[in-house]
Design an enzyme around this catalytic site. Sequence first.
Site, mmCIF file in Angstrom:
data_model
loop_
_atom_site.group_PDB
_atom_site.id
_atom_site.type_symbol
_atom_site.label_atom_id
_atom_site.label_comp_id
_atom_site.label_asym_id
_atom_site.label_seq_id
_atom_site.Cartn_x
_atom_site.Cartn_y
_atom_site.Cartn_z
ATOM 1 N N ASN A 36 11.392 2.081 3.618
ATOM 2 C CA ASN A 36 10.447 0.979 3.434
ATOM 3 C C ASN A 36 11.068 0.012 2.425
ATOM 4 O O ASN A 36 11.059 0.271 1.225
ATOM 5 C CB ASN A 36 9.113 1.547 2.919
ATOM 6 N N LYS A 41 10.052 -2.863 1.571
ATOM 7 C CA LYS A 41 9.042 -3.667 0.861
ATOM 8 C C LYS A 41 9.496 -5.140 0.814
ATOM 9 O O LYS A 41 10.208 -5.576 1.711
ATOM 10 C CB LYS A 41 8.783 -3.107 -0.542
ATOM 11 N N HIS A 66 -0.497 0.733 3.453
ATOM 12 C CA HIS A 66 0.265 1.068 2.245
ATOM 13 C C HIS A 66 -0.569 0.705 1.006
ATOM 14 O O HIS A 66 -1.256 -0.313 0.992
ATOM 15 C CB HIS A 66 1.603 0.315 2.236
ATOM 16 N N GLU A 122 0.182 -0.565 -1.713
ATOM 17 C CA GLU A 122 0.462 -1.889 -2.293
ATOM 18 C C GLU A 122 -0.331 -2.971 -1.569
ATOM 19 O O GLU A 122 -0.769 -3.943 -2.185
ATOM 20 C CB GLU A 122 1.974 -2.163 -2.259
ATOM 21 N N GLU A 137 1.160 9.463 -0.056
ATOM 22 C CA GLU A 137 1.848 8.802 -1.164
ATOM 23 C C GLU A 137 0.897 8.672 -2.351
ATOM 24 O O GLU A 137 0.110 7.714 -2.425
ATOM 25 C CB GLU A 137 2.289 7.398 -0.750
ATOM 26 N N GLY A 184 7.317 4.312 -6.987
ATOM 27 C CA GLY A 184 8.141 3.408 -7.797
ATOM 28 C C GLY A 184 8.161 3.725 -9.275
ATOM 29 O O GLY A 184 8.538 2.887 -10.088
ATOM 30 N N SER A 199 8.775 7.963 -5.132
ATOM 31 C CA SER A 199 9.959 8.263 -5.947
ATOM 32 C C SER A 199 10.876 9.321 -5.328
ATOM 33 O O SER A 199 11.476 10.122 -6.054
ATOM 34 C CB SER A 199 9.543 8.656 -7.369
HETATM 35 P P1 PGA Z 1 9.273 4.501 -3.801
HETATM 36 O O1 PGA Z 1 8.232 3.885 -2.731
HETATM 37 O O2 PGA Z 1 10.181 5.431 -3.021
HETATM 38 O O3 PGA Z 1 9.999 3.314 -4.349
HETATM 39 O O4 PGA Z 1 8.471 5.240 -4.801
HETATM 40 C C1 PGA Z 1 7.702 4.637 -1.686
HETATM 41 C C2 PGA Z 1 6.729 3.811 -0.898
HETATM 42 O O5 PGA Z 1 5.908 3.099 -1.505
HETATM 43 O O6 PGA Z 1 6.740 3.813 0.339
#
Ligand code: PGA
Length: 237
Positions: A8, A10, A88, A90, A162, A168, A198
């Site tokens: 992903n 982003k 997601h 976010e 998640e 992140g 992460s």
């Molecule tokens: P990350 O993000 O691996 O940077 O923690 C995962 C995600 O939000 O899909």
Amino acid sequence: MKKLIVANFKMNEPNLKNWSGFKPPKGAEVVICPSFLQLNFFNKIKNGFKLGAQDLFWENLRSGGAYTGEISANMLKNSGVEYVIVGHSERRKWLGESDEIINKKLKTALAGGLKAILCVGEPKEVRKHGLKTAKNFVRGQLKKDLLGIKKSELKNITIAYEPIWAIGTGTPDKPNEAEEMANFIKTLISVKVLYGGSVNSKNSEKFLSHKDIDGALVGGASLDPKEFKKIASIGSH
Ligand code: PGA
């Protein structure tokens, strides 16, 4: 067992020069979800991996429609996309996507012939009360997000667990607790479950070795093709 490893990107634009010869390790099952603007590039170099999008709109008019800024399932299909991330955290946070919107998007993705990766996961305030409370939270999200989805449609849905506090932050969930959550989700519905938050090449084995964790959704660590390839390789055997 072979695991599904999803990148992903982003709102990032990795240097495409580094990706031009990208080929996943043999036997790996990989999906790359770049920004809409880089879909075309990844569709052209597609070799041994599938293409995914990070979002879609809930109307899917074949002829298009008056929805400024939006992208339909049909447009994604025409760009070589097979998977789409829905819900997601976010987008839930920054775009105010509600469970109702996510449910509509999920239905549109499936009706449009796309496979959906539905993201769920609890915030820190919930998890601090323990895994049982987190499970109840996730159960509530799934109930709302999957409202009206038929059992026969679940084969086209993958759940990405998640925990929001792990995304992140460099602080992933404990692998055994992520496994417990994955197992819990499977007691509710018959789906594949990915872990995200992460994940990197150093910790991915700890997650992927669990039987109920069917793969990983990788954000930050997916931007570097070498690092991502290492994770995909761990998931391929
Ligand atoms: P990350 O993000 O691996 O940077 O923690 C995962 C995600 O939000 O899909």
